[in-house]
Design a protein around this motif. Sequence first.
Motif, short mmCIF file in Angstrom:
data_model
loop_
_atom_site.label_atom_id
_atom_site.label_comp_id
_atom_site.label_asym_id
_atom_site.label_seq_id
_atom_site.Cartn_x
_atom_site.Cartn_y
_atom_site.Cartn_z
N VAL A 24 0.85 -1.20 0.00
CA VAL A 24 0.00 0.00 0.00
C VAL A 24 0.88 1.24 0.00
N GLY A 25 1.94 1.21 0.80
CA GLY A 25 2.88 2.33 0.83
C GLY A 25 3.53 2.57 -0.51
N ARG A 26 3.86 1.49 -1.21
CA ARG A 26 4.45 1.64 -2.55
C ARG A 26 3.44 2.24 -3.53
N ARG A 27 2.18 1.85 -3.41
CA ARG A 27 1.14 2.45 -4.28
C ARG A 27 1.00 3.94 -3.98
N ALA A 28 1.03 4.30 -2.70
CA ALA A 28 0.94 5.71 -2.33
C ALA A 28 2.14 6.48 -2.87
N ALA A 29 3.32 5.88 -2.79
CA ALA A 29 4.52 6.52 -3.32
C ALA A 29 4.43 6.69 -4.84
N GLN A 30 3.77 5.75 -5.50
CA GLN A 30 3.56 5.83 -6.94
C GLN A 30 2.59 6.97 -7.28
N ALA A 31 1.59 7.17 -6.45
CA ALA A 31 0.58 8.20 -6.71
C ALA A 31 1.07 9.60 -6.35
N LEU A 32 1.94 9.71 -5.36
CA LEU A 32 2.32 11.02 -4.85
C LEU A 32 2.87 11.97 -5.91
N PRO A 33 3.80 11.58 -6.76
CA PRO A 33 4.28 12.53 -7.77
C PRO A 33 3.17 13.01 -8.72
N GLN A 34 2.25 12.11 -9.04
CA GLN A 34 1.14 12.47 -9.92
C GLN A 34 0.22 13.48 -9.23
N ILE A 35 -0.01 13.27 -7.95
CA ILE A 35 -0.85 14.19 -7.17
C ILE A 35 -0.18 15.55 -7.06
N LEU A 36 1.12 15.56 -6.80
CA LEU A 36 1.84 16.82 -6.70
C LEU A 36 1.81 17.58 -8.01
N GLU A 37 1.94 16.88 -9.13
CA GLU A 37 1.84 17.54 -10.43
C GLU A 37 0.47 18.15 -10.63
N LEU A 38 -0.55 17.44 -10.21
CA LEU A 38 -1.92 17.95 -10.32
C LEU A 38 -2.08 19.21 -9.48
N VAL A 39 -1.60 19.18 -8.26
CA VAL A 39 -1.69 20.35 -7.38
C VAL A 39 -0.95 21.53 -7.98
N ARG A 40 0.15 21.26 -8.65
CA ARG A 40 0.95 22.33 -9.27
C ARG A 40 0.37 22.78 -10.60
N GLY A 41 -0.68 22.13 -11.07
CA GLY A 41 -1.36 22.60 -12.27
C GLY A 41 -1.20 21.74 -13.50
N ALA A 42 -0.43 20.67 -13.44
CA ALA A 42 -0.28 19.80 -14.61
C ALA A 42 -1.47 18.84 -14.69
N GLN A 43 -1.77 18.41 -15.90
CA GLN A 43 -2.86 17.44 -16.11
C GLN A 43 -2.29 16.05 -16.24
N HIS A 44 -3.10 15.06 -15.90
CA HIS A 44 -2.72 13.66 -16.04
C HIS A 44 -3.67 12.95 -16.96
N ASP A 45 -3.13 11.92 -17.58
CA ASP A 45 -3.83 11.04 -18.51
C ASP A 45 -4.44 11.86 -19.63
#
Length: 73
Positions: free
Chosen positions: A52-73
């Motif tokens: 679960v921690g590894r999944r969270a670590a995988q999601a964190l950079p994507q979430i940070l990019e979203l917060v900073r204004g970048a789009q995903h997918d």
Amino acid sequence: MAELQRRGVRAALICSDAFLPLARVQRLAANVPDLPLIVIKHPLGGIGLDDVGRRAAQALPQILELVRGAQHD
């Protein structure tokens, strides 16, 4: 999530890679085609806390990019 996105609140959907095609279809069906998708490795259920921690670590950079204004997918 869809309602938040429609109201201008930054939102995203976290899904596992196995459900990515379904998530893409569902965001179109919910009329929020620009809803960002944060993708993690499948599965999430039935795994240990370390995984679960590894999944969270995988999601964190994507979430940070979203917060900073970048789009995903």
